[in-house]
Design a protein around this motif. Sequence first.
Motif, PDB file in Angstrom:
ATOM      1  N   GLY A  91      40.201 118.369  82.036  1.00 44.66           N
ATOM      2  CA  GLY A  91      39.490 118.962  80.912  1.00 44.66           C
ATOM      3  C   GLY A  91      39.986 118.579  79.537  1.00 44.66           C
ATOM      4  N   ASP A  92      40.947 117.655  79.425  1.00 44.52           N
ATOM      5  CA  ASP A  92      41.576 117.408  78.132  1.00 44.52           C
ATOM      6  C   ASP A  92      40.621 116.836  77.083  1.00 44.52           C
ATOM      7  OD1 ASP A  92      41.895 115.237  80.101  1.00 44.52           O
ATOM      8  OD2 ASP A  92      42.781 114.101  78.455  1.00 44.52           O
ATOM      9  N   ILE A  93      39.769 115.902  77.478  1.00 43.25           N
ATOM     10  CA  ILE A  93      38.869 115.282  76.497  1.00 43.25           C
ATOM     11  C   ILE A  93      37.806 116.283  76.041  1.00 43.25           C
ATOM     12  CG2 ILE A  93      37.284 113.386  76.047  1.00 43.25           C
ATOM     13  CD1 ILE A  93      40.212 112.555  76.396  1.00 43.25           C
ATOM     14  N   ALA A  94      37.295 117.075  76.979  1.00 41.24           N
ATOM     15  CA  ALA A  94      36.311 118.093  76.605  1.00 41.24           C
ATOM     16  C   ALA A  94      36.907 119.122  75.649  1.00 41.24           C
ATOM     17  CB  ALA A  94      35.772 118.783  77.857  1.00 41.24           C
ATOM     18  N   LEU A  95      38.200 119.410  75.804  1.00 32.83           N
ATOM     19  CA  LEU A  95      38.836 120.359  74.908  1.00 32.83           C
ATOM     20  C   LEU A  95      39.134 119.749  73.546  1.00 32.83           C
ATOM     21  CD1 LEU A  95      41.059 122.128  77.538  1.00 32.83           C
ATOM     22  CD2 LEU A  95      39.473 123.285  75.996  1.00 32.83           C
ATOM     23  N   GLU A  96      39.316 118.424  73.496  1.00 27.61           N
ATOM     24  CA  GLU A  96      39.471 117.756  72.207  1.00 27.61           C
ATOM     25  C   GLU A  96      38.158 117.732  71.440  1.00 27.61           C
ATOM     26  OE1 GLU A  96      41.136 113.867  72.431  1.00 27.61           O
ATOM     27  OE2 GLU A  96      42.936 114.518  73.516  1.00 27.61           O
ATOM     28  N   HIS A  97      37.051 117.687  72.170  1.00 27.32           N
ATOM     29  CA  HIS A  97      35.705 117.688  71.582  1.00 27.32           C
ATOM     30  C   HIS A  97      34.926 118.834  72.236  1.00 27.32           C
ATOM     31  CE1 HIS A  97      36.461 113.636  69.935  1.00 27.32           C
ATOM     32  NE2 HIS A  97      37.008 113.364  71.104  1.00 27.32           N
ATOM     33  N   PRO A  98      35.118 120.067  71.782  1.00 24.04           N
ATOM     34  CA  PRO A  98      34.555 121.236  72.480  1.00 24.04           C
ATOM     35  C   PRO A  98      33.042 121.187  72.680  1.00 24.04           C
ATOM     36  CG  PRO A  98      36.180 121.926  70.862  1.00 24.04           C
ATOM     37  CD  PRO A  98      35.967 120.458  70.652  1.00 24.04           C
ATOM     38  N   GLU A  99      32.348 120.385  71.862  1.00 25.55           N
ATOM     39  CA  GLU A  99      30.903 120.286  72.066  1.00 25.55           C
ATOM     40  C   GLU A  99      30.560 119.701  73.426  1.00 25.55           C
ATOM     41  OE1 GLU A  99      31.989 116.643  69.390  1.00 25.55           O
ATOM     42  OE2 GLU A  99      32.724 118.664  69.837  1.00 25.55           O
ATOM     43  N   ILE A 100      31.512 118.966  74.013  1.00 26.41           N
ATOM     44  CA  ILE A 100      31.284 118.397  75.339  1.00 26.41           C
ATOM     45  C   ILE A 100      31.132 119.500  76.378  1.00 26.41           C
ATOM     46  CG2 ILE A 100      32.379 117.046  77.195  1.00 26.41           C
ATOM     47  CD1 ILE A 100      33.663 115.313  75.043  1.00 26.41           C
ATOM     48  N   LEU A 101      31.842 120.605  76.203  1.00 24.15           N
ATOM     49  CA  LEU A 101      31.794 121.701  77.180  1.00 24.15           C
ATOM     50  C   LEU A 101      30.372 122.194  77.393  1.00 24.15           C
ATOM     51  CD1 LEU A 101      34.927 123.758  76.066  1.00 24.15           C
ATOM     52  CD2 LEU A 101      34.661 122.489  78.210  1.00 24.15           C
ATOM     53  N   GLU A 102      29.588 122.174  76.326  1.00 24.99           N
ATOM     54  CA  GLU A 102      28.212 122.665  76.431  1.00 24.99           C
ATOM     55  C   GLU A 102      27.290 121.671  77.119  1.00 24.99           C
ATOM     56  OE1 GLU A 102      27.704 125.738  75.523  1.00 24.99           O
ATOM     57  OE2 GLU A 102      29.763 125.882  74.771  1.00 24.99           O
ATOM     58  N   GLN A 103      27.729 120.429  77.251  1.00 24.86           N
ATOM     59  CA  GLN A 103      26.866 119.392  77.805  1.00 24.86           C
ATOM     60  C   GLN A 103      27.146 119.070  79.268  1.00 24.86           C
ATOM     61  OE1 GLN A 103      26.507 115.931  75.073  1.00 24.86           O
ATOM     62  NE2 GLN A 103      27.675 117.144  73.595  1.00 24.86           N
ATOM     63  N   LEU A 104      28.266 119.567  79.797  1.00 29.66           N
ATOM     64  CA  LEU A 104      28.638 119.234  81.171  1.00 29.66           C
ATOM     65  C   LEU A 104      27.776 119.973  82.176  1.00 29.66           C
ATOM     66  CD1 LEU A 104      32.538 119.314  80.861  1.00 29.66           C
ATOM     67  CD2 LEU A 104      31.052 117.302  80.898  1.00 29.66           C
ATOM     68  N   PRO A 105      27.547 119.384  83.346  1.00 31.84           N
ATOM     69  CA  PRO A 105      26.783 120.081  84.387  1.00 31.84           C
ATOM     70  C   PRO A 105      27.456 121.403  84.772  1.00 31.84           C
ATOM     71  CG  PRO A 105      27.078 117.762  84.945  1.00 31.84           C
ATOM     72  CD  PRO A 105      27.941 118.022  83.761  1.00 31.84           C
ATOM     73  N   GLU A 106      26.658 122.401  85.112  1.00 34.51           N
ATOM     74  CA  GLU A 106      27.212 123.708  85.458  1.00 34.51           C
ATOM     75  C   GLU A 106      28.113 123.654  86.683  1.00 34.51           C
ATOM     76  OE1 GLU A 106      24.182 126.602  85.929  1.00 34.51           O
ATOM     77  OE2 GLU A 106      23.430 126.449  83.853  1.00 34.51           O
ATOM     78  N   GLU A 107      27.858 122.722  87.573  1.00 35.10           N
ATOM     79  CA  GLU A 107      28.583 122.676  88.848  1.00 35.10           C
ATOM     80  C   GLU A 107      30.002 122.118  88.718  1.00 35.10           C
ATOM     81  OE1 GLU A 107      25.644 121.370  88.241  1.00 35.10           O
ATOM     82  OE2 GLU A 107      24.271 122.678  89.350  1.00 35.10           O
ATOM     83  N   VAL A 108      30.307 121.452  87.606  1.00 34.29           N
ATOM     84  CA  VAL A 108      31.597 120.786  87.495  1.00 34.29           C
ATOM     85  C   VAL A 108      32.728 121.804  87.375  1.00 34.29           C
ATOM     86  CG1 VAL A 108      31.628 120.543  84.967  1.00 34.29           C
ATOM     87  CG2 VAL A 108      32.794 118.848  86.395  1.00 34.29           C
ATOM     88  N   ILE A 109      33.856 121.491  88.021  1.00 39.50           N
ATOM     89  CA  ILE A 109      35.065 122.304  87.905  1.00 39.50           C
ATOM     90  C   ILE A 109      36.015 121.582  86.956  1.00 39.50           C
ATOM     91  CG2 ILE A 109      37.059 123.255  89.114  1.00 39.50           C
ATOM     92  CD1 ILE A 109      35.347 123.335  91.648  1.00 39.50           C
ATOM     93  N   LEU A 110      36.380 122.250  85.869  1.00 36.34           N
ATOM     94  CA  LEU A 110      37.295 121.656  84.899  1.00 36.34           C
ATOM     95  C   LEU A 110      38.729 121.966  85.293  1.00 36.34           C
ATOM     96  CD1 LEU A 110      35.862 122.214  81.303  1.00 36.34           C
ATOM     97  CD2 LEU A 110      36.181 120.056  82.502  1.00 36.34           C
TER      98      LEU A 110
END
Length: 678
Positions: A337-356
């Motif tokens: 999850g490190d890159i998504a946390l560096e760019h928090p907007e990514i969190l909203e775009q990831l598929p619901e099924e993914v486990i971070l």
Amino acid sequence: MNGQTPLQGWTIVPTPQTMQHKAGIALLPMCGRINEARAAGDDRYILAAQLIDDIRAATGLEWDIATGDRWPGFITLTILDNPHAHPSGSYTLDITSDGVTVVGADFEGVRNGVQTLRQLIRQCGAALPCLHIEDQPAFETRGYYLDVTRGRVPTLDWLKTWADKLCLYRYNQLQLYVEHTFAFDGMSETWRGSSPLTPKDILEFDDYCAERGLELVPSVSTFGHLYMALRTQSLRDLGEFPESADEPFGFIDRMRHHTLNISDERAFALSTKLIDDYLQLFRSDKFNICADETFDLGKGHSKPLAERIGVAAMYADYVTRLCRHLETQGKQPMMWGDIALEHPEILEQLPEEVILLNWQYDPQVTDEKIRTVAESGATQIVCPAVWCWNALLPRIDDAWNNITRMARYGAQYQAQGMLVTDWGDLGHVNDPRMAIPGMIIGAQEAWNPGRVPDEADMLRRISRLEYHDASGELLDILARASHAACFQWNHLVTWLELDDGQDGVNTGVLQTIQGLLPENERPDDVIRTLQNESRTPSLAESRRILLRYLKHHIALGETADHLLQTSARRISAITATAGPRIAGNAAAFRVAIEGQRTLNRVGLRLASEAGVTGTLQSCEAIQHDDAANLAAALEIWMEAYAAQWSMTSRDSELQRLQEVVFRVADHLRSASRVQSVL
């Protein structure tokens, strides 16, 4: 009673949620039997066999196995009639003078109860304390993440040994970190010379894990951390910086970048080939695509795309494509999850099924990033570390602080589980046996976080249970010894790799110096030198900067040597009383401590050569430690180290570690010869 198991005599790790002590002792029969119900789901009766092995080892007695209601046993393993009324993995254990019963909510529950019983047998032999335990895990997923790619590829036998140990401490998931050390078809240029794992290895190990209640989840780097692949003739064009492919190999450089150029559609074909080939070998319905530390993304050949849509969008689009690709095959995607946390907007775009997989390794970590993922609604697993990388001795204090904090935050923000990571940066010099304390701390905190009151109590428990140390002191001694690591493996590698191989300075390595120390220990004067240098310093100057930066640590080497010597003596005395059961651990401890003693001496010698002043000038060790003798000590230590390497690992990159040691030995002799001429 609720609360702690008394430390007098025996302990259980992880600590059960509820335990009631009863009067009396249950004496195991001389000719006993284990009755394991078929409903438990243990088709080959592995759990019963585990108990029989421990009974034999602890008592010398031979027991039988049976199933069905016509073959009663003193030990009964069975499953609840209404398993759905209880959490997965939960169990009860009853020990009375009339017999022992383990009842699980499911196979995992029976397995967990058996592991608790095995621990008691190992400590109490045939005379078990009468008690009643009701127990269940705090986290659904209790996983371990083992690096098998950055220098050390374990033997299949060692992987099985490790799986047995994870089972004993009630882990239920294992992942192996792979970049290039798997023998993919058509990719021999990537894995050649690495002693790679093979499809047969995975099939056999997957079966072995499943029989012991461990889900073996496939994990492959599919986006970043593709150093070896992107250095090949065949695949170099797929990297962000193909021009770097011919640079000399570097342990530090391997950690820094090497990301796919995803603006080239061939990159997706490579990622999906790795996924599709690998997933067919596993029974798991999950797949970890990794996708961490994509440092180069949008900076090289994909820069035009980054300028058009942004790095965050590039990253989100690519990992989403990979996740969708997995979902079409019925697999649940996992990713760091490190890159998504560096760019928090990514969190909203990831598929619901993914486990971070939310990794945070700071011993003083806060809840900020765990809270951020929880507030986004994404499913997360918190990921602390055993803190063994880059060093010969484990930093147990750091592991305790990191793991306990992450477990607490995970519980607070309702994480799905915890995945304890075990990395091997810079050649995986850390012996895998050094990770055992951190692994067991992780087991405790994933099962029952916060129950053990402090680190000292936890280390006593591990010392007694795992290392058969009646005094309970062994791990406290080892933890203190790690504080005497004044000049460490990563310091030595940095000193060597400042040399770019062309009589110049590797500026990438020069930039990493500041990160070698925690912020509160960084000398301001050296930092200013690094920041204000208007030109690239020479190699000699760069090495002097490094040694000045580490000066206050290096200067403690002489005092630290006494602590390390004392630690070696005390550990040797303790392990001698434990018998042959922990001989391998005893050897690993001794080799690690002697190796650190030698590294400390090397640090003192290099600092003296570089003219680093202050307390080092009057250091008695420098005055009396002949450089040639120190070089010989390094080489002799490496022979002992290599022998221990072969106890757990394939050849893999042992030769690279030997080259580091031999280069330093050659330097010491060369410098000594120059000084004698002068």
